[in-house]
Design an enzyme around this catalytic site. Sequence first.
Site, mmCIF file in Angstrom:
data_model
loop_
_atom_site.group_PDB
_atom_site.id
_atom_site.type_symbol
_atom_site.label_atom_id
_atom_site.label_comp_id
_atom_site.label_asym_id
_atom_site.label_seq_id
_atom_site.Cartn_x
_atom_site.Cartn_y
_atom_site.Cartn_z
ATOM 1 C CB SER A 82 8.881 -0.305 -4.708
ATOM 2 O OG SER A 82 8.416 -1.639 -4.619
ATOM 3 C CE LYS A 114 12.158 4.716 1.355
ATOM 4 N NZ LYS A 114 11.140 5.736 1.037
ATOM 5 C CG ASP A 116 8.805 11.791 2.361
ATOM 6 O OD1 ASP A 116 8.358 10.910 1.607
ATOM 7 O OD2 ASP A 116 8.143 12.291 3.293
ATOM 8 C CB CYS A 410 -26.470 -10.508 4.137
ATOM 9 S SG CYS A 410 -25.360 -11.841 4.649
ATOM 10 C CB CYS A 425 -20.670 -13.381 5.418
ATOM 11 S SG CYS A 425 -22.325 -13.543 4.721
#
Length: 672
Positions: A82, A114, A116, A410, A425
């Site tokens: 990519s 570019k 699509d 929690c 947490c």
Amino acid sequence: MSADIRSKIEQLSKELNEYNYQYYVLANSLISDYDFDHKLKELEALEAQYPEYKDPNSPTQKVGGDITQKFNTVKHKWPMMSLGNTYNEQELKDFDGRVRKVIGDQVQYVCELKFDGLSISLTYEHGKLSKAVTRGDGTQGDEVTNNVRTIRSIPHQLKPGNYPETFEIRGEIFMHKSAFLRLNQEREDNGEQTYANPRNFASGTIKLQDSAEVAKRPLDCFLYFLYADNRNRLFDNHWESLEAVKSWGFHVSEHSKLCQNIDEVLAFIHHWDEARHKLSYEIDGIVIKVNDYAQQEELGFTAKSPRWAISYKFKAERVETILKSISYQVGRTGAVTPVANLQPVQLAGTTVKRASLHNANEIARLDLHEGDTVFVEKGGEIIPKIISANVEKRPANAVAIAYPTHCPECGTELVRQEGEAVHYCPNEDGCKPQIVGKLQHFIGRKMMDIQGLGDETIVALYNQGLVEKISDLYSLASKTDQLAGLERFGQKSIDNMLNGIEASKQKPFEKLLFALGIRHIGETIAKKLAQYFKNIDALAAASISEIEAVPDIGLRIAESIHFYLIEPAHQEEINRLKAAGLQFEVEEKEVILAGDGLAGKTFLISGVFAEYSREELTALIESHGGKMLSGISAKLNFLVAGDKMGPSKLAKAEKLQVPIISEAQLLTMINA
């Protein structure tokens, strides 16, 4: 700060992996490409700023989606990588600066639209189309040759010409806007699910099992990049290859341009930012490539992208909507991430219902109040994101939003380390999202890849009290009666899961080390640590400084692995996994060398060579006992220099007095 960042990264990773799976595997679009791309950009930005919190299963480490089981899987000879992307001109200028620093000021760029659509790789043998493969995960993809043969703009047989005997050409399959509107209307009239955009329609079409059905849907394809053995002997640069493939009969966009400098590149971008709306197909930006092949080789690649190319994406719009509420999500590492729930609003062609808020600092910076009217933007670094609140529309007596003091899952009091923006947490062993997240990470494809076990099954097993820690997975074989009681979990599913768990015991040490989910330990780092220390006991006995001595391992990583392994609870868990038969030691394989003439010597290759490719030279050096380095340093014994070597490498080698040898001198060393 760190907890919020970690949680945000995990949330985005999970979302994007699911979108990838739905789109690439099931050909089902849950999100527009624009939304997906910007979510990915947001994740990339967070991981770049906080690499220690990168989710090991991050979609930023994958080029595309997973491999579907419907088609034959084919390994790419040349990986389908990519491109890095940007949304602002300064970053393009920075890219130009990096390029010229390595290869000098004599550089040309090729600018291309570019498209699509869906990336495709076509293989031709003796001028005949022999294979068409999707991007897949970048390393391997789905063979969709029969479906691609239905696309009229792709030639089945080339006219006689001077093309290589075998070559690959890469391109983009897409659907024109008019065809998309017509076909989508037909689907709507027939009560079928419509597609969000032409790209998704094209992608869904190419993944159909019936090529006759594919032929009914008008697809098109632009080709834009050639791969062939010894390509450099055919062409000096990308522009020459584009002109050549046109003459061979391929459909190449007429809107590409050869630019002499970055100013011409910017002018091309400015033109198409406006003119794109007149095209019959969608584009979402401009691709910029260094033209010269030798310069491309000199610039090289990162793990997933070429350093010689970049894409500029056009900026999106901003809208106003109502902030309905803020929810808080707890990730695998305990990080708590706030998410804005919005009154649905259309933005860049999609419906936006949620937006990123990152952490408590961001909420405070925006001075958000309950019921605020907010501006939401889709841009390169964030998508979607609240930019600001419209104070003039703020309800009377609106209450400022206060960040929670306790875990929403929690109830444990949240912790915020000094100097960090993220709350987390600390209840690692008693907070459901953390426990489930660690288990889901462990079974992941890049980790232990346990077949027959998925994220939903992990949740079901946890809810039934069958698993609370990783080692519990390896005692499930003794709980078949309880497994049979799970809803929609038949004997075949149970057998598949247990077989997958048993098979995972053979996964190599590096995969297991990665799967444990130790903070900052990604796939590459786990491999380096496994290769260096060979087994878990040696790694556990190592000091922080000894771990930091491993190449590419920094202090933060060394501290993370050290403190994890000296924790008694973790030691106990590792002992249970050892007892279950998992591989905590590298399996040494006998290496048969062609010779040892280069033993103990280190090498780096740069430039273009007459007799061998860089890959062939690398294999030759390693087969004679030499070791390859990734950069020039005092540890380098020899720089093997070919034509068109970058000036920066040459200067650094000379400064460090590294011996510079030719291809012929290397061969002489080997023969001697």
